[in-house]
Design a protein around this motif. Sequence first.
Motif, PDB file in Angstrom:
ATOM      1  N   GLN A  59     -55.885  -2.417  -7.249  1.00  0.00           N
ATOM      2  CA  GLN A  59     -54.870  -2.763  -6.253  1.00  0.00           C
ATOM      3  C   GLN A  59     -55.199  -4.083  -5.562  1.00  0.00           C
ATOM      4  O   GLN A  59     -54.312  -4.889  -5.300  1.00  0.00           O
ATOM      5  N   MET A  60     -56.483  -4.304  -5.297  1.00  0.00           N
ATOM      6  CA  MET A  60     -56.877  -5.570  -4.664  1.00  0.00           C
ATOM      7  C   MET A  60     -56.466  -6.756  -5.529  1.00  0.00           C
ATOM      8  O   MET A  60     -55.969  -7.768  -5.038  1.00  0.00           O
ATOM      9  N   TYR A  61     -56.676  -6.618  -6.833  1.00  0.00           N
ATOM     10  CA  TYR A  61     -56.329  -7.706  -7.740  1.00  0.00           C
ATOM     11  C   TYR A  61     -54.835  -7.793  -8.015  1.00  0.00           C
ATOM     12  O   TYR A  61     -54.263  -8.873  -8.056  1.00  0.00           O
ATOM     13  N   GLU A  64     -52.756  -9.655  -5.343  1.00  0.00           N
ATOM     14  CA  GLU A  64     -53.021 -11.040  -4.956  1.00  0.00           C
ATOM     15  C   GLU A  64     -51.741 -11.860  -4.998  1.00  0.00           C
ATOM     16  O   GLU A  64     -51.554 -12.781  -4.228  1.00  0.00           O
ATOM     17  N   LEU A  78     -56.420 -13.770  -1.137  1.00  0.00           N
ATOM     18  CA  LEU A  78     -57.552 -12.845  -1.183  1.00  0.00           C
ATOM     19  C   LEU A  78     -58.388 -13.047  -2.437  1.00  0.00           C
ATOM     20  O   LEU A  78     -57.868 -13.201  -3.530  1.00  0.00           O
ATOM     21  N   PRO A  80     -60.906 -10.587  -3.804  1.00  0.00           N
ATOM     22  CA  PRO A  80     -61.410  -9.266  -3.448  1.00  0.00           C
ATOM     23  C   PRO A  80     -62.912  -9.090  -3.570  1.00  0.00           C
ATOM     24  O   PRO A  80     -63.502  -8.322  -2.840  1.00  0.00           O
ATOM     25  N   ASN A  88     -60.621 -11.874   3.777  1.00  0.00           N
ATOM     26  CA  ASN A  88     -61.293 -10.716   3.199  1.00  0.00           C
ATOM     27  C   ASN A  88     -61.918  -9.805   4.234  1.00  0.00           C
ATOM     28  O   ASN A  88     -62.288  -8.681   3.935  1.00  0.00           O
ATOM     29  N   TYR A  91     -60.879  -6.081   4.683  1.00  0.00           N
ATOM     30  CA  TYR A  91     -61.367  -5.000   3.830  1.00  0.00           C
ATOM     31  C   TYR A  91     -62.700  -4.436   4.326  1.00  0.00           C
ATOM     32  O   TYR A  91     -63.034  -3.301   4.049  1.00  0.00           O
ATOM     33  N   ALA A 117     -54.315  -6.094   3.251  1.00  0.00           N
ATOM     34  CA  ALA A 117     -55.624  -5.482   3.044  1.00  0.00           C
ATOM     35  C   ALA A 117     -55.730  -4.176   3.813  1.00  0.00           C
ATOM     36  O   ALA A 117     -56.214  -3.158   3.292  1.00  0.00           O
ATOM     37  N   VAL A 195     -67.146  -4.491  -6.200  1.00  0.00           N
ATOM     38  CA  VAL A 195     -65.857  -5.128  -6.457  1.00  0.00           C
ATOM     39  C   VAL A 195     -66.152  -6.467  -7.103  1.00  0.00           C
ATOM     40  O   VAL A 195     -66.737  -7.353  -6.476  1.00  0.00           O
TER      41      VAL A 195
END
Length: 198
Positions: A59-61, A64, A78, A80, A88, A91, A117, A195
């Motif tokens: 999800q973080m990627y 983006e 971001l 991650p 960042n 997070y 985030a 991560v």
Amino acid sequence: MLKTFKSAGFSLIEVMVAVAIVSGLGMAIYKLQLVSLATSQQTITKQLMLQYADNLVNQMYAHENFIVASGSNTGLGLMPGYSSNSSNSAYVETNYSTAVPPTTDCSTTSCTDNQLASYLLNTWKTNLTTKANLPSANIKAIVCKDSALGVPSMSSPNCNGSGTQLVIKIVWQPHNYDVESSALLSSNNYVMLRVPGR
């Protein structure tokens, strides 16, 4: 000439010895079965927790370049895997915290880096504690900076706060904690996932 007759059957002592042997074997089989079930349960739960950790990384990627419901693109800055820039920091946690409803629903509204985030982290924690088939009090999760990769416990995430790489840690207490812990002779109910950076 006198004849002695031996009575047929087993004596009381022989029966008691036989019962003791059968009981001992039964207990050994029961303990073996208990260890097998505990190991299977632990393996299944660990795989589930790894999937949850991997899901947050994805999800973080994936977000983006976040696409909101209106169809407009919000390009996010971001990265991650790293926490060196201010975006960042949304997070990064230092202690366990429960999920809170995000102030902005980023699935339907354009969000800033920090809002997204926060939305991802809180939605992930909510899903983790409501869909993992464990009581919510039995699961702790955190995204933190930890260069030493300290083993988390239910009371402390053991994050040293140094380094630039983010680490996802999930620790849980099984349904039958005492039985599983004693059967497995360990407390191995946690996962850690770095991560990866880009």
